[in-house]
Motif scaffolding. Structure first.
Motif, PDB file in Angstrom:
ATOM      1  N   ALA A   4      45.839  -9.183 -34.670  1.00 39.28           N
ATOM      2  CA  ALA A   4      45.651  -7.796 -33.964  1.00 39.28           C
ATOM      3  C   ALA A   4      45.791  -6.717 -35.143  1.00 39.28           C
ATOM      4  N   GLU A   5      45.134  -5.618 -34.724  1.00 38.53           N
ATOM      5  CA  GLU A   5      44.928  -4.367 -35.570  1.00 38.53           C
ATOM      6  C   GLU A   5      46.312  -3.895 -35.815  1.00 38.53           C
ATOM      7  N   GLY A   6      46.577  -3.117 -37.053  1.00 41.98           N
ATOM      8  CA  GLY A   6      47.656  -2.435 -37.132  1.00 41.98           C
ATOM      9  C   GLY A   6      48.535  -2.918 -38.254  1.00 41.98           C
ATOM     10  N   GLU A  52      69.553  -0.816 -34.409  1.00 42.84           N
ATOM     11  CA  GLU A  52      68.214  -0.429 -33.562  1.00 42.84           C
ATOM     12  C   GLU A  52      67.133  -0.374 -34.843  1.00 42.84           C
ATOM     13  N   ILE A  53      66.114  -0.808 -34.521  1.00 40.07           N
ATOM     14  CA  ILE A  53      64.835  -0.707 -35.343  1.00 40.07           C
ATOM     15  C   ILE A  53      63.870   0.264 -34.763  1.00 40.07           C
ATOM     16  N   PRO A  54      63.653   1.394 -35.649  1.00 37.22           N
ATOM     17  CA  PRO A  54      62.879   2.320 -35.180  1.00 37.22           C
ATOM     18  C   PRO A  54      61.309   2.269 -35.446  1.00 37.22           C
ATOM     19  N   ALA A  55      60.420   2.949 -34.818  1.00 38.11           N
ATOM     20  CA  ALA A  55      59.111   2.973 -35.232  1.00 38.11           C
ATOM     21  C   ALA A  55      58.759   3.818 -36.426  1.00 38.11           C
ATOM     22  N   PRO A  56      58.176   3.189 -37.464  1.00 39.34           N
ATOM     23  CA  PRO A  56      57.958   3.918 -38.899  1.00 39.34           C
ATOM     24  C   PRO A  56      56.962   5.403 -38.504  1.00 39.34           C
ATOM     25  N   ARG A  57      56.307   5.372 -37.605  1.00 40.16           N
ATOM     26  CA  ARG A  57      55.274   6.105 -37.312  1.00 40.16           C
ATOM     27  C   ARG A  57      54.772   6.268 -35.945  1.00 40.16           C
ATOM     28  N   ASP A  58      54.002   7.083 -35.230  1.00 42.43           N
ATOM     29  CA  ASP A  58      53.424   7.328 -33.975  1.00 42.43           C
ATOM     30  C   ASP A  58      52.387   6.203 -34.052  1.00 42.43           C
ATOM     31  N   GLY A  59      52.024   5.769 -32.871  1.00 41.81           N
ATOM     32  CA  GLY A  59      50.953   4.816 -32.859  1.00 41.81           C
ATOM     33  C   GLY A  59      51.102   3.871 -31.507  1.00 41.81           C
ATOM     34  N   VAL A  90      51.601   0.018 -29.960  1.00 36.48           N
ATOM     35  CA  VAL A  90      51.760  -1.333 -30.059  1.00 36.48           C
ATOM     36  C   VAL A  90      50.743  -2.272 -29.917  1.00 36.48           C
ATOM     37  N   THR A  91      50.354  -3.000 -30.822  1.00 31.12           N
ATOM     38  CA  THR A  91      49.273  -4.151 -30.499  1.00 31.12           C
ATOM     39  C   THR A  91      49.536  -5.445 -30.542  1.00 31.12           C
ATOM     40  N   GLU A  92      50.946  -5.630 -30.902  1.00 30.94           N
ATOM     41  CA  GLU A  92      51.348  -7.158 -31.081  1.00 30.94           C
ATOM     42  C   GLU A  92      52.944  -6.932 -31.184  1.00 30.94           C
ATOM     43  N   GLN A 133      60.360 -10.344 -42.284  1.00 33.99           N
ATOM     44  CA  GLN A 133      59.470 -10.845 -41.562  1.00 33.99           C
ATOM     45  C   GLN A 133      59.010  -9.925 -40.506  1.00 33.99           C
ATOM     46  N   GLY A 134      57.812  -9.921 -40.162  1.00 39.02           N
ATOM     47  CA  GLY A 134      57.044  -9.006 -39.304  1.00 39.02           C
ATOM     48  C   GLY A 134      57.566  -9.035 -37.763  1.00 39.02           C
ATOM     49  N   LEU A 135      57.717  -7.731 -37.306  1.00 32.15           N
ATOM     50  CA  LEU A 135      58.562  -7.780 -35.865  1.00 32.15           C
ATOM     51  C   LEU A 135      57.413  -7.368 -34.912  1.00 32.15           C
ATOM     52  N   VAL A 136      56.818  -6.194 -35.055  1.00 31.63           N
ATOM     53  CA  VAL A 136      55.894  -5.485 -34.214  1.00 31.63           C
ATOM     54  C   VAL A 136      54.896  -4.952 -35.092  1.00 31.63           C
ATOM     55  N   ARG A 137      53.634  -5.091 -34.341  1.00 32.27           N
ATOM     56  CA  ARG A 137      52.596  -4.635 -35.129  1.00 32.27           C
ATOM     57  C   ARG A 137      52.114  -3.045 -34.395  1.00 32.27           C
ATOM     58  N   ILE A 138      51.923  -2.064 -35.330  1.00 33.42           N
ATOM     59  CA  ILE A 138      51.711  -0.914 -34.600  1.00 33.42           C
ATOM     60  C   ILE A 138      50.206  -0.140 -35.123  1.00 33.42           C
ATOM     61  N   LYS A 139      49.318   0.239 -34.372  1.00 37.01           N
ATOM     62  CA  LYS A 139      47.899   0.820 -34.837  1.00 37.01           C
ATOM     63  C   LYS A 139      47.822   2.304 -34.592  1.00 37.01           C
TER      64      LYS A 139
END
Length: 161
Positions: A83-85, A131-138, A140-142, A155-161
């Motif tokens: 996935a992208e991001g 709590e794991i916060p989003a590093p930026r606006d975007g 969620v692609t995966e 380890q990768g948790l979430v992918r943000i585009k």
């Protein structure tokens, strides 16, 4: 050891500055503790891991000249779709939780729009919920982990585009 000896040991332990004391003999074991903690029933920290079974199959060499469709199908299977991001890496080792409790909805799901600082998931480490916060606006692609999965540092948790 008789009851009067046990009572004497208890009195001496109570008067001492020791926090824990244990005494083992052939007949048994005696342990005292002044620590203020609750007894927690032991649980396995990780779910049992099943060992994959491999079956040997003869390798068949397929070239594009022999069967171009089969060669393309094999190459497509070998390259998984990504996935992208940008991946959000785990900042610590622990257990990932996708929701605040089992009966609550997930913090985020694929396709959700997130704002910088919004909670993506929780990682429990040493009985502390982080709590794991989003590093930026975007968007969620995966979501790269499952609920209650043990995650490693980086380890990768979430992918943000």
């Amino acid at each position: 050891m008789n009851i009067s000896e046990v009572k004497e040991l208890m009195a001496q332990f109570d008067a001492s500055s020791l926090k824990e004391f244990s005494f083992k003999t052939v007949d048994g074991e005696l342990a005292f503790s002044k620590n203020d903690h609750q007894l927690v029933q032991a649980q396995a920290p990780f779910p049992p891991v099943s060992t994959p079974t491999f079956v040997a199959t003869p390798a068949v060499a397929t070239t594009q000249e022999e069967d171009p469709e089969a060669a393309q199908a094999i190459s497509k299977e070998e390259t998984p779709a990504v996935a992208e991001g940008e991946e959000v890496p785990s900042p610590l080792v622990g257990v990932a939780y996708l929701a605040s409790s089992p009966d609550k909805p997930a913090f985020v799901s694929v396709g959700d729009s997130v704002k910088k600082g919004q909670t993506l998931l929780i990682i429990e480490a040493m009985k502390v919920m982080n709590e794991i916060p989003a590093p930026r606006d975007g968007i969620v692609t995966e979501i790269l982990v499952t609920n209650e999965e043990v995650v490693e540092f980086g380890q990768g948790l979430v992918r943000i585009k």
